[in-house]
Design a protein around this motif. Structure first.
Motif, PDB file in Angstrom:
ATOM      1  N   ILE A  30     -50.203  23.506 -18.495  1.00 13.04           N
ATOM      2  CA  ILE A  30     -51.496  24.140 -18.226  1.00 13.04           C
ATOM      3  C   ILE A  30     -52.456  23.748 -19.341  1.00 13.04           C
ATOM      4  O   ILE A  30     -52.156  23.933 -20.522  1.00 13.04           O
ATOM      5  CB  ILE A  30     -51.361  25.675 -18.165  1.00 13.04           C
ATOM      6  CG1 ILE A  30     -50.415  26.073 -17.031  1.00 13.04           C
ATOM      7  CG2 ILE A  30     -52.730  26.321 -17.973  1.00 13.04           C
ATOM      8  CD1 ILE A  30     -50.107  27.562 -17.000  1.00 13.04           C
TER       9      ILE A  30
ATOM     10  N   GLU B 122     -55.427  28.163 -21.129  1.00 11.09           N
ATOM     11  CA  GLU B 122     -54.730  29.432 -20.935  1.00 11.09           C
ATOM     12  C   GLU B 122     -55.602  30.448 -20.206  1.00 11.09           C
ATOM     13  O   GLU B 122     -55.115  31.282 -19.448  1.00 11.09           O
ATOM     14  CB  GLU B 122     -54.294  29.995 -22.292  1.00 11.09           C
ATOM     15  CG  GLU B 122     -53.257  29.132 -23.002  1.00 11.09           C
ATOM     16  CD  GLU B 122     -52.878  29.707 -24.352  1.00 11.09           C
ATOM     17  OE1 GLU B 122     -53.418  30.777 -24.716  1.00 11.09           O
ATOM     18  OE2 GLU B 122     -52.058  29.089 -25.047  1.00 11.09           O
ATOM     19  N   ASP B 123     -56.898  30.412 -20.467  1.00  5.83           N
ATOM     20  CA  ASP B 123     -57.845  31.304 -19.799  1.00  5.83           C
ATOM     21  C   ASP B 123     -59.234  30.678 -19.861  1.00  5.83           C
ATOM     22  O   ASP B 123     -59.436  29.621 -20.475  1.00  5.83           O
ATOM     23  CB  ASP B 123     -57.848  32.705 -20.429  1.00  5.83           C
ATOM     24  CG  ASP B 123     -57.997  32.668 -21.945  1.00  5.83           C
ATOM     25  OD1 ASP B 123     -58.717  31.771 -22.451  1.00  5.83           O
ATOM     26  OD2 ASP B 123     -57.386  33.500 -22.627  1.00  5.83           O
TER      27      ASP B 123
ATOM     28  N   ASN C 120     -57.150  25.394  -9.035  1.00  5.19           N
ATOM     29  CA  ASN C 120     -56.437  26.420  -9.799  1.00  5.19           C
ATOM     30  C   ASN C 120     -56.196  25.950 -11.237  1.00  5.19           C
ATOM     31  O   ASN C 120     -55.075  25.926 -11.732  1.00  5.19           O
ATOM     32  CB  ASN C 120     -55.110  26.776  -9.119  1.00  5.19           C
ATOM     33  CG  ASN C 120     -54.512  28.049  -9.687  1.00  5.19           C
ATOM     34  OD1 ASN C 120     -55.241  28.912 -10.180  1.00  5.19           O
ATOM     35  ND2 ASN C 120     -53.201  28.169  -9.644  1.00  5.19           N
TER      36      ASN C 120
ATOM     37  N   PRO D  23     -55.053  29.869 -15.090  1.00  7.91           N
ATOM     38  CA  PRO D  23     -54.175  30.915 -14.536  1.00  7.91           C
ATOM     39  C   PRO D  23     -54.932  32.238 -14.354  1.00  7.91           C
ATOM     40  O   PRO D  23     -55.762  32.608 -15.176  1.00  7.91           O
ATOM     41  CB  PRO D  23     -53.080  31.060 -15.607  1.00  7.91           C
ATOM     42  CG  PRO D  23     -53.129  29.802 -16.400  1.00  7.91           C
ATOM     43  CD  PRO D  23     -54.564  29.360 -16.386  1.00  7.91           C
TER      44      PRO D  23
END
Length: 230
Positions: A45, A48-49, A134, A137
């Motif tokens: 990923i 993370e945000d 997407n 997350p």
């Protein structure tokens, strides 16, 4: 003052820099896209945000435009001192302080607008792309989105102020290389991070640097009426 600003923009053909700005933004988007798909193939990923995404975008955009602005400083100020063309401008029936202030205003506005637009644009693409690919997350809350927009605005203001700092080093010897090198150092200093911390993590630090930049800008024109250009 507004007429002086328009004259400086036309004289130095600053509007032609839109191509370089566009290429810069496209390159940043391509860079993030390449990293995203490479990490996705490895099952990793990239963000993370959304806060992390905006922080990384802001850091990269800030570093690039601090250096970009140093090029504008060289063109507007340093080169005119080197070739003595600034002396011709000082023969106009206009106060020297107004002439120099118009140059500093252009530098500040150039940095603020481009950092703000580029960060909002690229962060906005990440936000829109998240709905399709997407990327981040979880769900991005509306409150978080608005908070990040405010942060982007504040950091753009701070960057606009601190972008004046290279003027000090450039004016010491009327040196373009000194202006560029000091901007690179400033970009590295404000962009370096460790353990998820960088100098822009605490808002007081960039604000302090911005105030230093504004102070340097003021010093550069404070005694301009008494300076012998020759």
């Amino acid at each position: 003052m507004f007429k002086l600003i328009k004259l400086e923009i036309r004289k130095n053909r600053l509007l032609n820099y839109w191509k370089g700005i566009a290429i810069t933004n496209i390159s940043i988007i391509a860079f993030f896209s390449m990293i995203y798909f490479a990490e996705k193939n490895d099952g990793n990923i990239i963000f993370e945000d959304f806060e992390m995404a905006v922080s990384i975008v802001n850091t990269l955009v800030r570093a690039i435009f601090i250096i970009f602005t140093a090029v504008i400083i060289t063109k507007l100020v340093i080169d005119e001192y080197k070739d003595k063309s600034i002396g011709l401008m000082f023969t106009y029936p206009i106060k020297r302080k107004k002439i120099m202030a118009s140059k500093l205003i252009i530098i500040v506005i150039f940095t603020f607008v481009n950092v703000l637009f580029s960060t909002l644009f690229i962060s906005g693409l990440i936000y829109l792309g998240d709905g399709v690919f997407n990327i981040i997350p979880g769900e991005i809350e509306r409150a978080e989105l608005l908070r990040q927009i405010l942060i982007i605005f504040l950091y753009a203001l701070a960057t606009a102020g601190l972008s004046l700092i290279p003027i000090f080093f450039g004016m010491l010897r009327k040196s373009a290389p000194a202006t560029i090198v000091s901007s690179v150092f400033l970009a590295c200093l404000t962009g370096s991070s460790g353990n998820n911390f960088n100098m822009f993590s605490i808002i007081a630090i960039p604000i302090s640097l911005a105030l230093i930049g504004i102070f340097i800008g003021w010093i550069s024109i404070r005694n301009i009426e008494k300076v012998d250009i020759s």
